[in-house]
Scaffold this motif. Structure first.
Motif, mmCIF file in Angstrom:
data_model
loop_
_atom_site.group_PDB
_atom_site.id
_atom_site.type_symbol
_atom_site.label_atom_id
_atom_site.label_comp_id
_atom_site.label_asym_id
_atom_site.label_seq_id
_atom_site.Cartn_x
_atom_site.Cartn_y
_atom_site.Cartn_z
ATOM 1 N N THR A 171 -2.911 0.998 -6.586
ATOM 2 C CA THR A 171 -3.371 0.414 -5.326
ATOM 3 C C THR A 171 -4.757 -0.192 -5.466
ATOM 4 O OG1 THR A 171 -2.049 1.982 -4.026
ATOM 5 C CG2 THR A 171 -3.891 0.913 -2.908
ATOM 6 N N LYS A 172 -5.660 0.541 -6.097
ATOM 7 C CA LYS A 172 -7.019 0.039 -6.250
ATOM 8 C C LYS A 172 -7.066 -1.245 -7.087
ATOM 9 C CE LYS A 172 -9.342 2.849 -3.769
ATOM 10 N NZ LYS A 172 -10.045 2.329 -2.565
ATOM 11 N N LEU A 173 -6.179 -1.348 -8.064
ATOM 12 C CA LEU A 173 -6.182 -2.508 -8.955
ATOM 13 C C LEU A 173 -5.455 -3.722 -8.366
ATOM 14 C CD1 LEU A 173 -5.495 -0.714 -12.368
ATOM 15 C CD2 LEU A 173 -7.652 -1.765 -11.630
ATOM 16 N N SER A 174 -4.554 -3.485 -7.412
ATOM 17 C CA SER A 174 -3.708 -4.586 -6.939
ATOM 18 C C SER A 174 -3.730 -4.811 -5.440
ATOM 19 C CB SER A 174 -2.258 -4.339 -7.379
ATOM 20 O OG SER A 174 -1.747 -3.156 -6.772
ATOM 21 N N LEU A 175 -4.478 -4.004 -4.704
ATOM 22 C CA LEU A 175 -4.426 -4.090 -3.243
ATOM 23 C C LEU A 175 -4.786 -5.478 -2.729
ATOM 24 C CD1 LEU A 175 -3.902 -2.524 -0.638
ATOM 25 C CD2 LEU A 175 -6.338 -1.957 -0.567
ATOM 26 N N PHE A 176 -5.736 -6.146 -3.385
ATOM 27 C CA PHE A 176 -6.153 -7.469 -2.930
ATOM 28 C C PHE A 176 -4.974 -8.444 -2.916
ATOM 29 C CE2 PHE A 176 -6.349 -7.828 -7.476
ATOM 30 C CZ PHE A 176 -6.065 -9.151 -7.763
ATOM 31 N N ILE A 177 -4.009 -8.231 -3.812
ATOM 32 C CA ILE A 177 -2.838 -9.115 -3.861
ATOM 33 C C ILE A 177 -1.976 -8.920 -2.622
ATOM 34 C CG2 ILE A 177 -0.712 -9.661 -5.126
ATOM 35 C CD1 ILE A 177 -2.115 -8.737 -7.670
ATOM 36 N N TRP A 178 -1.766 -7.646 -2.247
ATOM 37 C CA TRP A 178 -0.868 -7.343 -1.126
ATOM 38 C C TRP A 178 -1.501 -7.644 0.224
ATOM 39 C CZ3 TRP A 178 2.896 -7.250 -4.187
ATOM 40 C CH2 TRP A 178 2.835 -6.575 -5.399
ATOM 41 N N THR A 179 -2.824 -7.800 0.263
ATOM 42 C CA THR A 179 -3.485 -8.130 1.528
ATOM 43 C C THR A 179 -3.517 -9.631 1.791
ATOM 44 O OG1 THR A 179 -5.662 -8.192 0.465
ATOM 45 C CG2 THR A 179 -4.969 -6.084 1.424
ATOM 46 N N ILE A 180 -3.278 -10.441 0.757
ATOM 47 C CA ILE A 180 -3.369 -11.896 0.914
ATOM 48 C C ILE A 180 -2.421 -12.430 1.993
ATOM 49 C CG2 ILE A 180 -2.932 -14.108 -0.241
ATOM 50 C CD1 ILE A 180 -4.133 -12.888 -2.788
ATOM 51 N N PRO A 181 -1.115 -12.074 1.990
ATOM 52 C CA PRO A 181 -0.229 -12.596 3.047
ATOM 53 C C PRO A 181 -0.690 -12.209 4.450
ATOM 54 C CG PRO A 181 1.050 -11.671 1.246
ATOM 55 C CD PRO A 181 -0.363 -11.271 1.002
ATOM 56 N N GLY A 182 -1.173 -10.964 4.602
ATOM 57 C CA GLY A 182 -1.626 -10.514 5.906
ATOM 58 C C GLY A 182 -2.862 -11.265 6.373
ATOM 59 N N PHE A 183 -3.816 -11.458 5.476
ATOM 60 C CA PHE A 183 -5.026 -12.180 5.861
ATOM 61 C C PHE A 183 -4.720 -13.648 6.115
ATOM 62 C CE2 PHE A 183 -9.028 -14.427 5.182
ATOM 63 C CZ PHE A 183 -9.867 -13.704 6.038
ATOM 64 N N ALA A 184 -3.793 -14.213 5.336
ATOM 65 C CA ALA A 184 -3.412 -15.612 5.551
ATOM 66 C C ALA A 184 -2.782 -15.787 6.932
ATOM 67 C CB ALA A 184 -2.440 -16.068 4.463
ATOM 68 N N ALA A 185 -1.896 -14.843 7.314
ATOM 69 C CA ALA A 185 -1.272 -14.884 8.641
ATOM 70 C C ALA A 185 -2.329 -14.736 9.727
ATOM 71 C CB ALA A 185 -0.225 -13.779 8.761
ATOM 72 N N TYR A 186 -3.265 -13.818 9.510
ATOM 73 C CA TYR A 186 -4.332 -13.579 10.480
ATOM 74 C C TYR A 186 -5.198 -14.816 10.668
ATOM 75 C CZ TYR A 186 -8.815 -11.846 12.234
ATOM 76 O OH TYR A 186 -9.974 -11.679 12.946
#
Length: 325
Positions: free
Chosen positions: A75-90
């Motif tokens: 999670t610490k190494l890859s979390l930024f990847i999984w947050t991209i779609p959410g931030f893009a939608a936001y």
């Protein structure tokens, strides 16, 4: 912008070291438990008992804990990847709402954005995020293919702060997207009528989330310390309430979905306030110890949960293929 009058407060909160604070609180709670139980009864110091009160499982032998460590690192190494779609939608939805409101409102004068309004903005976005989290968590339990992904989190046989990151990346992505969609609603409003920029709202929301996690003892949510907030359990999710959510007992299942607030659990009748001293065994109802061990491998944690979602997504294509012969 008035929000930056809060800069000293923002800087102070941002400087709180999350990892150190989490484990300091965890072991501090263990020390308090030891002093109020074992030491109080025996009247003599025992480092072995103190350690047992802090860590009531064998971290060397526990495969569940080992998987918690693995998922934490992943999670610490890859979390930024999984947050991209959410931030893009936001970002897309909040700016789109801002544009629509601006066209409807014309050149209305921007209202004052003093610290009180900044606080109102942070609280509004925070509440929308809490509602989104509740709905995501509820759907994770009720929609079969989402539950397959969420099972990883509930397969933990011991609870500790690392269990917080025991989650499937696809499940995490889904959560961030829904939260991004919901929080865009108040964000676009405050951008148009109070002149906040998107980065300012993101900072305010991050501060609100951090304060809430500290106040609700987020570090002890995944632990063996059954701490209740008493009457405040009607508003906030206490560690004891979240422990119940992880219980393998049928009467505890599908209870206490909230993150920091319990308001939506009470509103939608999924709240369960545990009795003082009420205990539980973490796990998944109906699963044997052997079945739970399947989640403590990389295949069981990350690949096996994808089987049902992929079958569900491919079903229309397979049916269409059969119809075409």
């Amino acid at each position: 912008m008035g929000v930056w009058r809060l800069q000293p407060v923002i800087d102070l909160i941002a400087k709180i070291p999350q990892f150190f604070f989490t484990w300091a609180l965890f072991f501090g709670a263990g020390l308090l438990l030891y002093l109020t139980t074992s030491y109080r009864l025996n009247g003599k110091l025992s480092l072995q008992q103190l350690y047992a009160d802090c860590v009531p499982f064998n971290p060397v032998k526990s495969k569940s804990f080992h998987m918690d460590v693995v998922t934490y690192l992943v999670t610490k190494l890859s979390l930024f990847i999984w947050t991209i779609p959410g931030f893009a939608a936001y970002a897309a939805l909040s700016t789109s709402e801002f544009d629509i409101l601006h066209k409807l409102s014309g050149d209305m004068p921007v209202q004052s954005s003093d610290p009180i309004v900044a606080l109102l903005c942070a609280v509004s976005v925070f509440i929308f995020a809490e509602l989104a989290y509740y709905l995501v968590h509820y759907s994770n339990h009720k929609v079969p293919f989402l539950w397959e992904l969420h099972k990883l989190h509930h397969s933990a046989e011991v609870l500790n702060p690392l269990t917080n990151t025991r989650a499937h990346p696809v499940s995490q992505t889904y959560k961030f997207v829904v939260i991004g969609i919901f929080t865009a609603v108040p964000s676009g409003f405050f951008m148009e009528y109070y002149g906040f920029t998107l980065p300012e709202i993101v900072v305010l929301t991050a501060v609100a989330n951090k304060l809430a996690s500290i106040f609700t003892l987020d570090s002890l949510r995944h632990s063996h310390f059954p701490i209740s907030f008493g009457p405040l359990d009607a508003i906030f999710i206490s560690p004891h309430m979240h422990h119940i959510h992880h219980s393998s007992e049928e009467k505890h299942f599908d209870k206490n979905f909230g993150l920091n607030l319990s308001l939506f659990d009470w509103l939608f009748r999924t709240a369960y306030k545990p009795a003082k001293g009420e205990r539980m065994t973490p796990g998944i109802h109906g699963y044997s110890d052997e079945e739970l061990q399947n989640f403590n491998t990389l295949k069981g944690a990350y690949l096996a949960p994808l089987k049902m979602p992929l079958e569900w997504l491919s079903k229309p294509f397979r049916q269409r293929r059969r119809e075409l012969g």
